[in-house]
Write an enzyme that holds these catalytic residues in place. Structure first.
Site: not given
Length: 766
Positions: A330, A334, A452-454
């Site tokens: 992460r 991103l 996305v991804e949290g």
């Protein structure tokens, strides 16, 4: 008020009555703290097991050791990694055309083939398993460059190297699983997806309703002990074409076939998608950005226990596996995508602000354009520093979960800021889609990166400070563990050390505030020392306010998300400011970069001070807030961002200094002059800059009255006749004006041409 009573008693014990540090007092304090602190649940235990990075702990200490940060040497790109960036990555970018990808809603077959052949899906897989074995720095650099060309392609490449089965297999897979799957994943023979999010479990992924029941059943014609799975998952990238589903589910063992536990816990498994009961292939449409994303469903799917990642022994350990190892990804993917978009925006906006003219001046000369240009250039500098520093931490063997959460959330927010500012500058050219528009797809992708991804709201309000306080604070972790273990001696040592730490930070924050941080000035050259001293002051203030918030709110702090969100802002911008200093230091402290360094540092200090002031304005315990304000801001809180003069320097550098602009955007793909978007704009800029000396002479003659401006059509001929400029210079001006006129045009389409052939015709027309 119970915690304040604890603190008063403890401070008396520390400062006045050392003899009272006896088991009776410590027992009272531990019981009181046990009621005040949040209970140690599974999430907190997992958080304690995950690693931290030395500098985020330093930021919580109130006394950062800047020598460690400046001395840190990140792993440089190897010759093989650099060759990959200059070769296959560059070639892949040349192959990509966003208009074709958008029209077909997928990458072209030849691009898929190239990605697989060159092992883009195997960047994190070691060479012994057939992968590339690249560093986090290289992985991040690849994503950054591809994202500047195509968001869809960058997402396709980054997901298998981030939130995917490969990382989990490397750390937890059985030897048989590694030997079977990793070589296939490296060459794209297996296309992985990872199914975590479901309709009922988004941000709270641990509450998934996807289940597995341990039972006996038939598999490949024989009866075995296995699991019967049921799941509904959505937003799963690569799900429509996956050949290997990584699945997170809650495993139950009602018949105790594995042991005594009925509720085994979150478990991760690798599921072949061809089994009966599995449904894939449908797609979501994420705001028109055409990467493959969709749902997957499973009903009564029976698989052997060998499908569990790590085998039967890893049943129930899935949440710990996810928390411990996927955070690093992460912090790479991103943030790399966001930084690529920021650098692309800086390249495009800087060029367009010179090429585009209004009122007979390049628009970059107007203060209204300088302001967003400064945000673009300054934030691109900050984001680039944070991207590289975070990847360097991963390469150094750290598991920077808190830092990864910071860069994921705040760099994608930075992407929103920068891309929006660039769109404002491009104006109509930014909102007209087509081959000429370089930023439209990045703009549409902004909400995706934020979500996305949290999701950033969750990450800011719950994760960054909540986990940061546990992982990074020098004493909170020890106190929580001691209370949970009922270890009186351990609690005694941690708690009274914490009280001394609190008193020291109060003195430090007060002294730094009164002296303008002069006492915190480290042994470093200007202007680095100036900003490190100011960050030291903010670090002491943050540590004190954090302790006070935890002390006054206790377990309620989890639910006071506005307070914890502001504390997250302060911690995040302390890190981003540190990364800005580190970038400037590592780049050789170039004079031309000073405006960017100062802008980033001033912005970080402004955000930290504003966040801490916001905490004190809203802390429920008002007497505590008044005392803290007198200590932290004795002369008043005066947050100030970068001045207009500093912003103008950043904007001018972005517009006028080609070397600075190139260095700031060195990580992105810059196409040749045949490209209809950025390539065309760059070619026009080149011609315009070549004509600047002649244009300067011409304008001076017009202003002095030596030449009449009208009729404009004959101005160049009259200037040559009057020997103001040469014929060659007149030719350069004509070429520059033709290139300028071409570069500022926008795409236009025949509405009757809606077929694929028509789309190609429209593309050719552009």
């Amino acid at each position: 008020m119970i915690v304040w009573l604890i603190i008063v008693v403890a401070l008396v014990a520390v400062l006045v009555l050392p003899a009272l540090r006896r088991p009776l007092l410590s027992s009272f304090l531990m019981r009181a703290m046990g009621r005040a602190l949040p209970k140690m649940g599974d999430t907190e235990r997992i958080a304690l097991e995950a690693g931290t990075v030395w500098w985020d702990g330093d930021l919580f200490s109130g006394k950062p050791d800047w020598r460690k940060l400046l001395a840190f040497q990140r792993k440089p790109l190897s010759d093989r990694e650099r060759a990959f960036l200059d070769g296959p990555v560059e070639e892949l970018c040349r192959m990509l055309d966003e208009q074709t990808i958008e029209r077909d809603r997928d990458l072209p077959p030849e691009v898929w083939k190239y990605i697989k052949e060159k092992k883009f899906f195997g960047m994190i897989i070691p060479e012994e398993f057939g992968g590339l074995g690249f560093s986090a720095h290289a992985n991040s650099a690849v994503v950054t460059k591809i994202s500047s060309r195509s968001v869809a392609a960058s997402v396709t490449v980054m997901v298998p190297n981030s939130l995917g089965p490969a990382e989990l297999l490397l750390h937890y897979g059985t030897e048989q699983q590694k030997r079977h799957y990793l070589p296939r994943l490296a060459i794209g023979e297996e296309i992985p997806c990872f199914a975590l999010t479901g309709p009922e479990a988004g941000s709270d992924a641990a509450s998934t309703k996807s289940t597995g029941i341990v039972c006996r059943g038939r598999y490949d014609g024989r009866e075995i002990l296995g699991m019967r799975l049921n799941w509904r998952k959505r937003y799963i990238t690569l799900s429509p074409v996956t050949t290997l589903i990584g699945l997170a589910f809650h495993l139950y063992d009602p018949d105790h076939l594995l042991g005594d536990r009925e509720d085994v816990g979150i478990t991760l498994a690798l599921i072949p998608p061809h089994l009966p009961g599995i449904r894939i292939g449908a797609r979501h449409d994420p705001l028109g950005v055409p990467f493959l994303n969709g749902p997957t469903y499973g009903r009564d799917v029976f698989v052997p226990l060998d499908c569990i990642i790590g085998g039967k022994a890893r049943a129930g350990q899935g949440w710990q596996m996810l928390m411990s190892n996927l955070a690093a990804g992460r912090g790479i993917s991103l943030p790399g995508l966001a930084t690529g978009a920021a650098q692309l925006s800086a390249r495009v906006a800087g060029a367009y602000a010179t090429v585009r003219e209004q009122f007979d001046l390049p628009i970059g000369r107007f203060e209204g354009i300088e302001e967003p240009l400064a945000r673009i250039g300054g934030m691109a500098y900050v984001m680039s520093g944070a991207r590289v520093l975070t990847a360097g931490a991963v390469d150094a063997g750290e598991k920077p979960a808190v830092i990864s959460a910071i860069v994921k959330a705040y760099l994608t927010e930075g992407m929103r800021t920068v891309v929006s500012a660039a769109m404002d500058i491009l104006a109509g050219a930014g909102i007209s889609k087509g081959p000429r528009n370089t930023l439209a797809h990045a703009y549409m992708a902004v909400p995706i990166g934020i979500t996305v991804e949290g999701a950033n709201i969750l990450t800011r309000s719950l994760i960054i400070f909540g986990q940061g306080a546990i992982r990074c604070h020098p004493y909170v972790r020890e106190e929580m563990e001691a209370v949970a273990a009922r270890d009186l001696g351990r609690f005694d040592r941690a708690f009274f050390a914490h009280m001394g730490f609190l008193a020291a930070n109060a003195a430090r924050a007060f002294a730094h505030a009164l002296t303008g941080s002069r006492l915190a000035r480290p042994a470093a050259p200007a202007p680095v020392a100036e900003y490190l001293a100011r960050f030291s002051r903010m670090s002491a203030a943050f540590a004190l306010v954090s302790d006070a918030a935890m002390a006054t709110l206790g377990g309620q702090l989890k639910r006071r998300e506005k307070i914890s969100g502001r504390l997250a802002d302060a911690l995040a911008w302390l890190y981003l400011g540190s990364a800005t200093v580190k970038k400037f230091w590592d780049d050789g402290r170039l004079a031309a970069d000073v405006p960017f360094f100062r802008w980033g540092s001033e912005t970080a200090l402004y955000e930290v001070e504003s966040a801490l002031a916001g905490v004190l304005d809203n802390l429920p315990n008002r007497p505590a807030a008044w005392v803290l304000r007198a200590v932290v801001f004795p002369l008043g809180a005066r947050p100030r961002g970068p001045s207009d003069r500093l912003g103008a320097k950043v904007a001018r550098a972005l517009v006028d200094d080609r070397e600075v602009r190139s260095r700031l955007t060195r990580d992105i793909y810059v196409p040749g002059p045949g490209d209809p978007g950025l390539g065309r704009l760059e070619a026009a800029l080149e011609r315009i800059l070549l004509a600047v000396p002649a244009q300067t002479k011409l304008r001076a003659a017009v202003r002095s009255g030596a030449l009449a401006h009208r009729p404009e059509s004959s101005l160049l001929d009259r200037a040559v006749a009057a020997a103001v400029i040469t014929a060659e210079e007149a030719s350069r001006i004509r070429e520059a004006e033709a290139a300028r006129d071409d570069a500022i045009q926008v795409d236009e389409f025949d509405p009757a041409l809606t077929t694929a052939a028509g789309a190609e015709a429209n593309k050719a027309r552009a």
